[in-house]
Design an enzyme around this catalytic site. Sequence first.
Site, PDB file in Angstrom:
ATOM      1  N   ARG A  45       0.869  -1.453   0.031  1.00 51.44           N
ATOM      2  CA  ARG A  45       0.315  -0.033  -0.429  1.00 51.44           C
ATOM      3  C   ARG A  45       0.741   1.519   0.072  1.00 51.44           C
ATOM      4  NH1 ARG A  45      -1.123   1.732   4.570  1.00 51.44           N
ATOM      5  NH2 ARG A  45      -2.141  -0.559   5.096  1.00 51.44           N
ATOM      6  N   TYR A  97     -17.016  18.356 -13.557  1.00 51.45           N
ATOM      7  CA  TYR A  97     -17.724  17.173 -14.073  1.00 51.45           C
ATOM      8  C   TYR A  97     -18.055  16.269 -12.408  1.00 51.45           C
ATOM      9  CZ  TYR A  97     -16.968  12.017 -14.087  1.00 51.45           C
ATOM     10  OH  TYR A  97     -17.737  10.445 -13.751  1.00 51.45           O
ATOM     11  N   ASP A 169      -7.799  20.099 -13.011  1.00 52.83           N
ATOM     12  CA  ASP A 169      -8.107  18.407 -13.781  1.00 52.83           C
ATOM     13  C   ASP A 169      -7.784  17.965 -15.492  1.00 52.83           C
ATOM     14  OD1 ASP A 169      -9.776  16.000 -14.997  1.00 52.83           O
ATOM     15  OD2 ASP A 169     -11.206  16.314 -13.251  1.00 52.83           O
ATOM     16  N   LYS A 194      -9.366   7.487 -18.461  1.00 58.16           N
ATOM     17  CA  LYS A 194      -9.788   8.078 -19.714  1.00 58.16           C
ATOM     18  C   LYS A 194      -8.374   7.670 -20.575  1.00 58.16           C
ATOM     19  CE  LYS A 194     -13.593   9.525 -17.888  1.00 58.16           C
ATOM     20  NZ  LYS A 194     -13.523  10.414 -16.979  1.00 58.16           N
TER      21      LYS A 194
END
Length: 391
Positions: A45, A97, A169, A194
């Site tokens: 992690r 978004y 972003d 994306k």
Amino acid sequence: MSTITELIHSIPVDELTGAIAVPIYQTSTFVQEAPGVNKGFDYARTNNPTRQTLETIVAQLEGGHTAAAFSSGLAAIDAVLKLLQAGDEIVAVDDIYGGAFRLFDKVYAKFGVKVHYVDTSNLRAVANAITPATRLIWLETPTNPTLKISDISAIADIAKAHNCWLCVDNTFASPVLQQPLLQGADIVVHSATKYLGGHSDLIAGLVITRTPQLGAEIKFYQNACGAVLSPFDSFLLIRGIETLHLRVKQHSANALAVATYLEQHPAVGKVFYPGLASHPGHALAKRQQKGFGGIVSFTLRDDTEEAAQAFVTSTRYFKLAESLGGIKSLLCHPAAMTHKSIPDEKRRAAGVADSLIRLSVGLEEADDLVADLEQAFKRAGKKLTSSVPTY
Ligand SMILES: *Cc1c(COP(=O)(O)O)cnc(C)c1O
């Protein structure tokens, strides 16, 4: 990083074996020689070699100091919001978004973080929304789905003058078209789901910071909160990034061909594409970006949800789906899909008309995509005019 050569050679050859592809270290823990004595990794992690390679590549790609990879774009956005405290305020782009809006509105509002939404393409509106409590300015440029353009370096100056961070972003442009950290932003986030991934086969997010200090804070939250990207998905994302430059170039060329075709079609109302001279952000996009990207939106002259539904169910190559940035062309009808939860009046006021259709233009031949749209206009017209089924 400006060239594809630099990108390709930022992907290291494995020192241990000479493997030219990045190895997938599918392990949760690492054997230590003595407590605290290890080869730089102790628990996956906190750090994993495959993820670390991805993060190094991405930091270079965005011209930043530190990158951190997360299990989704929203987890990346969430990590940035954790820099804030109760009472802090955000000034955010108004057509943000939807998932980011939900996170701000339904999660962080509960913890006392307040958000002012403004039209960030208007610099005065940005400056006017800032209060002594503002810690963060949040931009998307281009926005979804009307591709509004905001001036990153001018807003970075506003952020600096008010001692707050600017986060961009950069999902829609990708670092191939725009590197906000080099224009004065402090933080960049991506839905790597994306364009960076590019093949519609993973969910991933990234945060990249300009300074080591902010990078260390984001890394702290990455480990402390734990929404890390898996070794396999890190590998997939590296593999996608290898062809990012080529893909984005072709997406942009195809999108311009599609937008140009749509603009002269008699059934089309408005076309939204920053590469068109008719787009209000065209001049700024030309200055700020190296290309105009793969997303095109348009409305129909018959501005009804029915007309849009008839169209989005008439294409063959453009597949009806949410998301964007993959090799296959997609289309969606925001009023009935991504923006369904927004009240009609508010949605229309934001420029998302009832008939607005968003295209994620893929990597097929541009001629084939234009031909697909052409036949879809005809089929959709028939669907709308014939109430009696034709057998
Ligand atoms: C999809 C998207 C996100 C959210 O990313 P996920 O990977 O779906 O969590 C954030 N910002 C933009 C602009 C997006 O398109």
